[in-house]
Design an enzyme around this catalytic site. Structure first.
Site, PDB file in Angstrom:
ATOM      1  N   PRO A 181      24.292 -19.364 -24.523  1.00 45.29           N
ATOM      2  CA  PRO A 181      25.498 -19.457 -25.337  1.00 45.29           C
ATOM      3  C   PRO A 181      26.563 -20.390 -24.780  1.00 45.29           C
ATOM      4  O   PRO A 181      26.787 -20.449 -23.576  1.00 45.29           O
ATOM      5  CB  PRO A 181      26.019 -18.014 -25.374  1.00 45.29           C
ATOM      6  CG  PRO A 181      25.270 -17.274 -24.336  1.00 45.29           C
ATOM      7  CD  PRO A 181      23.986 -17.989 -24.128  1.00 45.29           C
ATOM      8  N   ASN A 182      27.160 -21.115 -25.693  1.00 46.26           N
ATOM      9  CA  ASN A 182      28.308 -22.001 -25.465  1.00 46.26           C
ATOM     10  C   ASN A 182      27.953 -23.310 -24.764  1.00 46.26           C
ATOM     11  O   ASN A 182      28.819 -24.173 -24.614  1.00 46.26           O
ATOM     12  CB  ASN A 182      29.435 -21.278 -24.699  1.00 46.26           C
ATOM     13  CG  ASN A 182      29.985 -20.110 -25.482  1.00 46.26           C
ATOM     14  OD1 ASN A 182      30.309 -20.265 -26.648  1.00 46.26           O
ATOM     15  ND2 ASN A 182      30.061 -18.941 -24.868  1.00 46.26           N
ATOM     16  N   TYR A 198      32.752 -28.115 -15.837  1.00 46.77           N
ATOM     17  CA  TYR A 198      31.389 -28.468 -16.250  1.00 46.77           C
ATOM     18  C   TYR A 198      31.152 -29.976 -16.370  1.00 46.77           C
ATOM     19  O   TYR A 198      30.035 -30.394 -16.688  1.00 46.77           O
ATOM     20  CB  TYR A 198      31.061 -27.794 -17.588  1.00 46.77           C
ATOM     21  CG  TYR A 198      31.129 -26.284 -17.509  1.00 46.77           C
ATOM     22  CD1 TYR A 198      30.262 -25.575 -16.685  1.00 46.77           C
ATOM     23  CD2 TYR A 198      32.068 -25.557 -18.243  1.00 46.77           C
ATOM     24  CE1 TYR A 198      30.328 -24.190 -16.596  1.00 46.77           C
ATOM     25  CE2 TYR A 198      32.140 -24.180 -18.166  1.00 46.77           C
ATOM     26  CZ  TYR A 198      31.266 -23.499 -17.337  1.00 46.77           C
ATOM     27  OH  TYR A 198      31.331 -22.137 -17.259  1.00 46.77           O
ATOM     28  N   ASN A 220      19.174 -22.364 -18.298  1.00 45.71           N
ATOM     29  CA  ASN A 220      20.575 -22.044 -18.025  1.00 45.71           C
ATOM     30  C   ASN A 220      20.977 -20.971 -19.029  1.00 45.71           C
ATOM     31  O   ASN A 220      21.263 -21.278 -20.186  1.00 45.71           O
ATOM     32  CB  ASN A 220      21.467 -23.280 -18.171  1.00 45.71           C
ATOM     33  CG  ASN A 220      22.910 -22.978 -17.788  1.00 45.71           C
ATOM     34  OD1 ASN A 220      23.299 -21.814 -17.691  1.00 45.71           O
ATOM     35  ND2 ASN A 220      23.700 -24.006 -17.569  1.00 45.71           N
ATOM     36  N   ALA A 242      26.415 -17.251 -20.054  1.00 47.66           N
ATOM     37  CA  ALA A 242      26.988 -15.935 -19.736  1.00 47.66           C
ATOM     38  C   ALA A 242      25.960 -14.802 -19.823  1.00 47.66           C
ATOM     39  O   ALA A 242      26.172 -13.731 -19.239  1.00 47.66           O
ATOM     40  CB  ALA A 242      28.171 -15.651 -20.662  1.00 47.66           C
ATOM     41  N   HIS A 253      24.892 -12.918 -16.622  1.00 49.11           N
ATOM     42  CA  HIS A 253      25.655 -11.820 -16.025  1.00 49.11           C
ATOM     43  C   HIS A 253      25.634 -10.551 -16.868  1.00 49.11           C
ATOM     44  O   HIS A 253      26.231  -9.547 -16.471  1.00 49.11           O
ATOM     45  CB  HIS A 253      27.107 -12.281 -15.813  1.00 49.11           C
ATOM     46  CG  HIS A 253      27.225 -13.698 -15.343  1.00 49.11           C
ATOM     47  ND1 HIS A 253      26.711 -14.113 -14.135  1.00 49.11           N
ATOM     48  CD2 HIS A 253      27.753 -14.811 -15.936  1.00 49.11           C
ATOM     49  CE1 HIS A 253      26.941 -15.408 -14.004  1.00 49.11           C
ATOM     50  NE2 HIS A 253      27.566 -15.853 -15.076  1.00 49.11           N
ATOM     51  N   ASP A 307      14.192  -8.708 -19.018  1.00 56.23           N
ATOM     52  CA  ASP A 307      12.956  -8.002 -19.373  1.00 56.23           C
ATOM     53  C   ASP A 307      11.982  -8.911 -20.110  1.00 56.23           C
ATOM     54  O   ASP A 307      10.759  -8.803 -19.934  1.00 56.23           O
ATOM     55  CB  ASP A 307      13.276  -6.776 -20.246  1.00 56.23           C
ATOM     56  CG  ASP A 307      13.872  -5.628 -19.441  1.00 56.23           C
ATOM     57  OD1 ASP A 307      13.879  -5.693 -18.193  1.00 56.23           O
ATOM     58  OD2 ASP A 307      14.352  -4.661 -20.068  1.00 56.23           O
ATOM     59  N   HIS A 322      22.248 -23.331 -12.963  1.00 61.78           N
ATOM     60  CA  HIS A 322      23.665 -23.277 -13.331  1.00 61.78           C
ATOM     61  C   HIS A 322      24.361 -24.555 -12.910  1.00 61.78           C
ATOM     62  O   HIS A 322      24.202 -25.013 -11.771  1.00 61.78           O
ATOM     63  CB  HIS A 322      24.361 -22.081 -12.679  1.00 61.78           C
ATOM     64  CG  HIS A 322      23.784 -20.785 -13.123  1.00 61.78           C
ATOM     65  ND1 HIS A 322      24.025 -20.261 -14.373  1.00 61.78           N
ATOM     66  CD2 HIS A 322      22.933 -19.934 -12.513  1.00 61.78           C
ATOM     67  CE1 HIS A 322      23.352 -19.126 -14.500  1.00 61.78           C
ATOM     68  NE2 HIS A 322      22.680 -18.917 -13.393  1.00 61.78           N
ATOM     69  N   ILE A 323      25.142 -25.090 -13.815  1.00 61.04           N
ATOM     70  CA  ILE A 323      25.863 -26.340 -13.563  1.00 61.04           C
ATOM     71  C   ILE A 323      26.912 -26.128 -12.473  1.00 61.04           C
ATOM     72  O   ILE A 323      27.017 -26.903 -11.528  1.00 61.04           O
ATOM     73  CB  ILE A 323      26.530 -26.823 -14.872  1.00 61.04           C
ATOM     74  CG1 ILE A 323      25.445 -27.150 -15.909  1.00 61.04           C
ATOM     75  CG2 ILE A 323      27.435 -28.020 -14.617  1.00 61.04           C
ATOM     76  CD1 ILE A 323      25.974 -27.280 -17.338  1.00 61.04           C
ATOM     77  N   SER A 324      27.688 -25.080 -12.625  1.00 59.40           N
ATOM     78  CA  SER A 324      28.758 -24.789 -11.658  1.00 59.40           C
ATOM     79  C   SER A 324      28.216 -23.913 -10.533  1.00 59.40           C
ATOM     80  O   SER A 324      27.162 -23.285 -10.673  1.00 59.40           O
ATOM     81  CB  SER A 324      29.919 -24.073 -12.368  1.00 59.40           C
ATOM     82  OG  SER A 324      29.493 -22.819 -12.873  1.00 59.40           O
ATOM     83  N   ARG A 340      30.785 -13.500 -12.123  1.00 60.65           N
ATOM     84  CA  ARG A 340      29.717 -14.509 -12.210  1.00 60.65           C
ATOM     85  C   ARG A 340      28.788 -14.472 -10.996  1.00 60.65           C
ATOM     86  O   ARG A 340      27.826 -15.230 -10.924  1.00 60.65           O
ATOM     87  CB  ARG A 340      30.314 -15.917 -12.350  1.00 60.65           C
ATOM     88  CG  ARG A 340      31.108 -16.127 -13.610  1.00 60.65           C
ATOM     89  CD  ARG A 340      31.540 -17.579 -13.776  1.00 60.65           C
ATOM     90  NE  ARG A 340      32.690 -17.662 -14.653  1.00 60.65           N
ATOM     91  CZ  ARG A 340      32.629 -17.730 -15.997  1.00 60.65           C
ATOM     92  NH1 ARG A 340      31.465 -17.741 -16.603  1.00 60.65           N
ATOM     93  NH2 ARG A 340      33.730 -17.787 -16.729  1.00 60.65           N
TER      94      ARG A 340
HETATM   95  O1  CA2 Z   1      27.528 -22.957 -14.524  1.00 63.53           O
HETATM   96  C1  CA2 Z   1      26.790 -22.692 -15.480  1.00 63.53           C
HETATM   97  O2  CA2 Z   1      25.905 -23.447 -15.864  1.00 63.53           O
HETATM   98  C2  CA2 Z   1      27.004 -21.409 -16.285  1.00 63.53           C
HETATM   99  O3  CA2 Z   1      25.729 -20.891 -16.631  1.00 63.53           O
HETATM  100  C3  CA2 Z   1      27.769 -21.798 -17.541  1.00 63.53           C
HETATM  101  C4  CA2 Z   1      28.165 -20.595 -18.396  1.00 63.53           C
HETATM  102  C5  CA2 Z   1      28.865 -19.530 -17.548  1.00 63.53           C
HETATM  103  O4  CA2 Z   1      29.118 -18.378 -18.334  1.00 63.53           O
HETATM  104  C6  CA2 Z   1      28.053 -19.149 -16.341  1.00 63.53           C
HETATM  105  O5  CA2 Z   1      28.788 -18.210 -15.577  1.00 63.53           O
HETATM  106  C7  CA2 Z   1      27.749 -20.360 -15.481  1.00 63.53           C
HETATM  107  C8  CA2 Z   1      29.116 -21.031 -19.504  1.00 63.53           C
HETATM  108  C9  CA2 Z   1      28.508 -22.036 -20.436  1.00 63.53           C
HETATM  109  C10 CA2 Z   1      29.558 -22.476 -21.399  1.00 63.53           C
HETATM  110  O6  CA2 Z   1      29.885 -23.816 -21.135  1.00 63.53           O
HETATM  111  C11 CA2 Z   1      31.035 -24.327 -21.637  1.00 63.53           C
HETATM  112  C12 CA2 Z   1      31.135 -25.684 -21.607  1.00 63.53           C
HETATM  113  C13 CA2 Z   1      32.269 -26.266 -22.082  1.00 63.53           C
HETATM  114  C14 CA2 Z   1      33.319 -25.495 -22.572  1.00 63.53           C
HETATM  115  C15 CA2 Z   1      33.214 -24.126 -22.587  1.00 63.53           C
HETATM  116  C16 CA2 Z   1      32.057 -23.538 -22.120  1.00 63.53           C
END
Ligand code: CA2
Length: 152
Positions: free
Chosen positions: A10-11, A23, A79, A82, A85, A92, A105-107, A116
């Site tokens: 998602p997102n 990101y 990836n 969210a 978490h 499963d 994960h990017i971050s 997180r």
């Molecule tokens: O660091 C990552 O790749 C995450 O999986 C990104 C998720 C976050 O919930 C994880 O904790 C770490 C969020 C993806 C949403 O990405 C966005 C990008 C631009 C603007 C808003 C959200």
């Protein structure tokens, strides 16, 4: 030609449009291109997908397990966003079909909010790549390829 499945939760469709300080400015289309270039050099095709819906992601994971067994797929770079978490259901699903997954994960989630720091996915992942920015997708494809992905 075998493929690597690249799944995005998602997102991640918002990548490159908001929160560049976390990101970066690379879009998800750019990430797809990076994955295609990386996989191409390894003689692999890419099946690149994103969904904001947990059930859709679970259905794709269920399809991917048998595809690995059939030799069509080497596994998945995932990836989960969210869902990382929150989702016992996704954990499963991965375990249920023994899908070889590199969680990506990017971050650096461990340098961010405490919620997180825990991943439901990590215990069922073959490997984990965190904090390399979008380069992590390329590293994950290479890692999955080198692992051979033949022992779940
Ligand atoms: O660091 C990552 O790749 C995450 O999986 C990104 C998720 C976050 O919930 C994880 O904790 C770490 C969020 C993806 C949403 O990405 C966005 C990008 C631009 C603007 C808003 C959200």
């Amino acid at each position: 030609m075998a493929s690597v499945l690249v799944l995005n939760g998602p997102n991640l469709n918002l990548l490159g449009t908001r929160k560049p300080e976390v990101y970066g400015r690379t879009t998800l289309a750019d990430v797809e291109e990076l994955c295609r270039q990386t996989a191409g050099k390894l003689g692999l095709d890419v099946d690149f997908r994103q969904s904001n819906h947990e059930g859709q992601l679970i259905d794709w994971i269920h399809e991917a397990g048998p595809a690995v067994r059939a030799g069509e797929l080497i596994g998945a770079v995932y990836n989960p966003g969210a869902h990382t978490h929150t989702s016992v259901a996704i954990r499963d699903a991965i375990e249920g079909v023994s899908l070889p997954v590199i969680e990506c994960h990017i971050s650096n989630v461990h340098a961010r909010e405490e919620f997180r720091h825990h991943s439901f996915i990590s215990p069922v992942a073959r490997g984990i790549i965190v904090g390399f920015g979008v380069l992590g997708y390329a590293l994950a494809i290479e890692g999955l390829h080198r692992l051979g992905a033949d022992n779940g």
